[in-house]
Scaffold this active site. Structure first.
Site: not given
Ligand SMILES: NC(=O)C1=CN([C@@H]2O[C@H](COP(=O)(O)OP(=O)(O)OC[C@H]3O[C@@H](n4cnc5c(N)ncnc54)[C@H](O)[C@@H]3O)[C@@H](O)[C@H]2O)C=CC1
Ligand SMILES: CC(=O)C(=O)O
Ligand SMILES: [Mg+2]
Length: 621
Positions: A141, A194, A212, A283-284, A306-307, A346, A462
Site C-alpha cells: 500500500y 489521479r 486497496k 478510487e483515485d 473512498d477518496d 479529498a 501520499n
Molecule cells: N491520507 C489519505 O487517506 C488520503 C490522502 N489523499 C491525498 O490527497 C492528495 C490530494 O488528493 P485529491 O484531493 O484527490 O487531489 P486533487 O488533485 O483533486 O486536489 C489537489 C488540490 O490541491 C490544490 N493544490 C495544488 N497545489 C497547491 C498549493 N501549492 N497549495 C495549496 N493547494 C494546492 C489544488 O488546487 C487542488 O485543489 C493526494 O496526494 C492524495 O494522495 C487522498 C485521499 C485519501
Molecule cells: C489513501 C488514498 O486513498 C489516496 O492517497 O488517494
Molecule cells: Mg485514493
C-alpha cells in the site's frame, strides 16, 4: 484433459517451434504464427497461468476474443520484441537503487518478492501480510504502491484483475463473464486519472486497486477469491505515457464528457448485472469526475468513493481526536479554526463532513449549517479561496470566504498559505494538496502562534514524497505538544528529552475496509450518509482517553483487523436503524434486526476470511 495429452500437445508445439526455427533460421518464437494452429483445451485465466501457452500482452485481439481473454489483459497489444524490451528495461532498472521515502530503500524489491508469492499461493501471501501487517502494509500500500504504479509497465508479469477500455464499448456485458469467479463481493475501480499524489498514471493505476483490495483481505477478511481490481482505460493525458512505446494502456487522450460517462455507465451496468450484490469502491478518480460519478450512482448502486467519503471520515476522526487531545470535550469541535490546503476530491470531502458534524453539534439547523462554514479557510493552488475568485469550482464554492470579512482579518483573495496561517492562528492545519513540502519552515513557524494548546498538523497527501511536511520538521519547529497525522507512515520522532513525538497514520485505510464489509454483511442496497457517519464516529471513539492525551489519535495498523470489525459492526447497526439492512446469506434482514451489539460483532468476526489451507478433494465434473 489427461496429463499425457497435455504433454503430447506440448511436445507437438515444441516440435513445431523447432521446425519453424529450422525453416526460418534466426526468427523468434512467434514463428508459429501463420502455421497450423495449436489446439488448446483451456480458456480464460487458465491460459494466462500456463507458462506454455501464455503470451501475456502479445495475445492479439482476435485471440483474446476466441479464448475469453478480453478484459483480462491491459488493452495495448504488444509484439514479442516489445515484450522483451519491456522485460529487459525492467531488469536493467533493478541495478539502480529503488529509493522510496526516507525509511526503506528496498521496498520495491520487497514488493516484487511479495508479488511473486501472491501469484503462487494466495493463502500464504495473505498469512504473511496479516501476520506482518505493520511491516508490509507500506509495501503493498502507500508509499510503495505509488512507485509500483509509476513503474507498472516494467513490473507487470501476471495480470491481476480486469481491464475495460474504450475499445470494449458495447462488449462489457459479455466481457464480465470472462472473470472466473461466480461471486464477487468487492470491486475497487480506478480510471488512473489521479493516483495518490502522482497524477495521471493511466492504465498503470491498476496497482492502486490491487493494493486497496489487499487491505480488504488483510483488514476486513474479504475472501480473496471474491475480490476484483478493475482498471477502466479511457486513455491518459500523461504526455510521457502517451509517447512511451512500452506503455501498456491506450495511447490516446482521455475520453471526456458524455462519452466518458457512457463508458462508466456501461461498466456499472455490466458488473451489477453479473454480481448484483457486489460493492464498488471508486478510487483515485480526478476530482472533476469523482463527485459527479458519486452523485450519479450512489442512490442506485452499492458504491462509494473512498477518496471523498472514506478520507472525510478518517479526517473527521482525527479532528475530533485533536479536540480530545487538548483535554477539551468533543462538543468544542465547532469552535475549532481549521485551515485546509487542497480543495480536490479529498479536501472537499473532508470540509463537507466536518462542516456537517459541526452543524449537528450546534443543533442541526440551517443557521448552524451556515455559521459552521466560517470555521474553515481553504487554500488551493491559487491561494486563499474567497468569493472574489473567478470560476469557483461549484463543490468548493460553499467554503469561499466572504471578501469583507477576510479584509477585516488582513486577508485577500489568493493570500498565501503562510499569510493565512499567520492571520488565522488555526487549531488545525490539514494538507490534501499533493504538494510535498508545502508546510514549509515559514508556514510551520507561523503555526507557532496558533491559539490552540496543541496545534494539530495533518500532512495527509501520499505517497511519502508528497507529504506536506515530515514529523521531524513539524515537531522541531512547532513544538513537542503538537498532534501529528500523515497519510503515509512515518516513524515516531525521538524528541531528545526522553519523550517520543507520536506519528499517527491518517489514512482512509482505517475506514474503507469496515465500510465495505459492513455494507456487504448488512445487505444494504446503498451506502448511506448515516452509515459513513457511523463509521467515522466509531473510529473517533476507538482510542482511549489515555492514548489520546499522549497524542495517539489513530490506532496502530497492527490493530487494523480489530478496528475494521468495530467499524463494520457500526455500519451494520446504522443500516439496521435506517431500515436498509436486507441481510447476508442465511442471516436475513429479520434475523439481523434481532442481534444485539455484541452479536453483531460476532457475526462480523465469523464472516471474516482467515488464511488457512482447506483440505482439498478431487471430484470429476
Ligand atoms: N491520507 C489519505 O487517506 C488520503 C490522502 N489523499 C491525498 O490527497 C492528495 C490530494 O488528493 P485529491 O484531493 O484527490 O487531489 P486533487 O488533485 O483533486 O486536489 C489537489 C488540490 O490541491 C490544490 N493544490 C495544488 N497545489 C497547491 C498549493 N501549492 N497549495 C495549496 N493547494 C494546492 C489544488 O488546487 C487542488 O485543489 C493526494 O496526494 C492524495 O494522495 C487522498 C485521499 C485519501
Ligand atoms: C489513501 C488514498 O486513498 C489516496 O492517497 O488517494
Ligand atoms: Mg485514493
Amino acid at each position: 484433459m489427461s496429463l499425457s495429452s497435455i504433454l503430447l500437445k506440448r511436445s507437438q508445439l515444441q516440435r513445431r517451434i523447432i521446425a519453424a526455427v529450422n525453416v526460418y533460421g534466426t526468427r523468434s518464437f512467434t514463428t508459429t504464427e501463420g502455421h497450423r494452429p495449436t489446439i488448446v483445451h483451456k480458456r480464460s485465466l487458465d491460459i494466462l497461468h500456463d507458462p506454455w501457452f501464455n503470451k501475456g500482452t502479445a495475445f492479439s485481439m482476435t485471440e483474446r476474443d476466441r479464448l475469453d481473454l478480453r478484459g483480462l489483459l491491459p488493452p495495448n497489444v504488444m509484439s514479442s520484441e516489445q515484450q522483451i524490451e519491456r522485460f529487459m528495461a525492467d531488469l536493467k532498472r533493478l541495478q539502480l537503487s529503488a529509493r522510496d521515502g526516507p525509511s526503506d530503500p528496498n521496498n520495491l524489491a520487497k514488493w516484487r518478492i511479495l508479488n511473486r508469492l501472491h501469484d503462487r499461493n494466495e493463502t500464504m501471501y495473505y498469512k504473511v501480510l496479516i501476520d506482518n501487517i505493520e511491516e508490509y502494509a507500506p509495501v503493498v500500500y502507500t508509499p510503495t504502491v505509488g512507485l509500483v504504479c509509476q513503474n507498472y509497465s516494467g513490473l507487470f508479469r501476471r495480470p491481476r484483475g480486469m481491464y475495460f477500455s474504450v475499445e470494449d464499448r458495447g462488449e462489457m456485458m459479455s466481457m464480465v463473464y470472462n472473470w472466473p469467479a461466480d461471486q464477487v463481493d468487492m470491486i475497487v475501480v480506478t480510471d488512473g486519472s489521479r493516483i495518490l499524489g502522482l497524477g495521471d498514471l493511466g492504465v498503470q493505476g491498476i496497482g492502486i486497486a490491487i493494493g486497496k483490495l489487499d487491505l480488504y483481505v488483510a483488514a476486513a477478511g474479504i475472501n480473496p477469491q471474491r475480490v476484483l481490481p478493475v482498471m477502466i482505460d479511457v486513455g491518459t493525458n500523461n504526455e510521457k505515457l502517451l509517447k512511451d512505446p512500452l506503455y501498456l494502456g491506450l495511447q490516446e487522450y482521455r475520453l471526456d464528457g458524455e462519452e466518458y460517462l457512457a463508458v462508466i455507465d456501461e461498466f456499472m451496468e455490466a458488473v451489477f448485472t453479473r454480481w448484483p450484490n457486489v460493492i464498488v469502491q471508486f478510487e483515485d478518480f480526478q476530482s472533476k469526475w469523482a463527485f459527479k460519478l458519486l452523485q450519479r450512482y450512489r442512490n442506485d448502486y452499492r458504491m462509494f468513493n473512498d477518496d471523498v467519503q472514506g478520507t472525510a471520515g478518517v479526517a473527521l476522526a482525527g479532528l475530533l481526536g485533536a479536540v480530545r487531545a487538548q483535554g477539551r470535550p468533543m462538543i468544542d469541535f465547532p469552535k475549532m479554526k481549521i485551515v485546509v490546503a487542497g480543495a480536490g476530491s479529498a479536501g472537499i470531502g473532508v470540509l463537507n463532513a466536518a462542516r456537517k458534524t459541526m452543524a449537528r453539534m450546534l443543533g442541526d439547523t440551517e443557521v448552524a449549517f451556515e455559521s459552521a462554514k466560517r470555521q474553515f479557510w481553504v487554500v488551493d493552488a491559487n491561494g486563499l479561496l474567497t468569493e472574489a475568485r473567478d470560476n469557483i469550482d461549484p463543490d468548493a464554492r460553499p467554503f469561499a470566504r466572504n471578501v469583507k470579512e477576510s479584509e477585516r482579518q488582513g486577508l485577500r483573495e489568493g493570500a498565501k498559505l503562510v499569510e493565512v496561517v499567520q492571520q488565522v492562528k488555526p487549531d488545525v492545519l490539514l494538507g490534501l494538496s499533493a504538494v510535498g513540502g508545502l508546510f514549509s519552515k515559514e508556514v510551520l513557524e507561523a503555526l507557532k502562534s496558533s491559539t490552540s494548546t496543541r496545534p494539530a498538523i495533518f500532512p495527509m497527501s501520499n505517497p511519502t514524497k508528497n507529504a506536506e511536511c515530515t514529523p521531524e520538521e513539524a515537531f522541531s519547529i512547532v513544538g513537542d505538544s503538537i498532534i501529528f497525522g500523515s497519510g503515509s507512515p512515518f516513524a515516531n520522532v525521538d524528541l531528545g528529552n526522553g519523550h517520543i513525538g507520536h506519528c499517527n497514520q491518517a489514512n482512509n485505510m482505517f475506514l474503507f475496509p469496515g465500510i465495505g464489509l459492513g455494507t456487504l454483511l448488512s445487505g444494504s442496497r446503498i451506502v448511506s450518509d448515516g452509515m459513513l457517519q457511523a463509521a467515522a464516529e466509531c473510529l473517533a471513539s476507538y482510542m482511549t482517553e489515555e492514548e489520546v492525551l499522549k497524542g495517539i489519535i489513530y490506532p496502530s495498523i497492527s490493530r487494523i483487523r480489530d478496528i475494521t470489525k468495530e467499524v463494520a459492526a457500526s455500519v451494520i447497526k446504522e443500516a439496521i436503524e435506517e431500515d436498509l439492512a436486507e441481510g447476508y446469506r442465511e442471516m436475513d434482514g429479520r434475523e439481523l434486526r434481532k442481534l444485539n451489539e455484541e452479536e453483531i460483532k460476532n457475526f462480523v468476526m465469523n464472516n471474516m476470511w482467515i488464511p488457512e489451507y482447506p483440505t482439498l478433494v478431487y471430484k470429476k465434473d
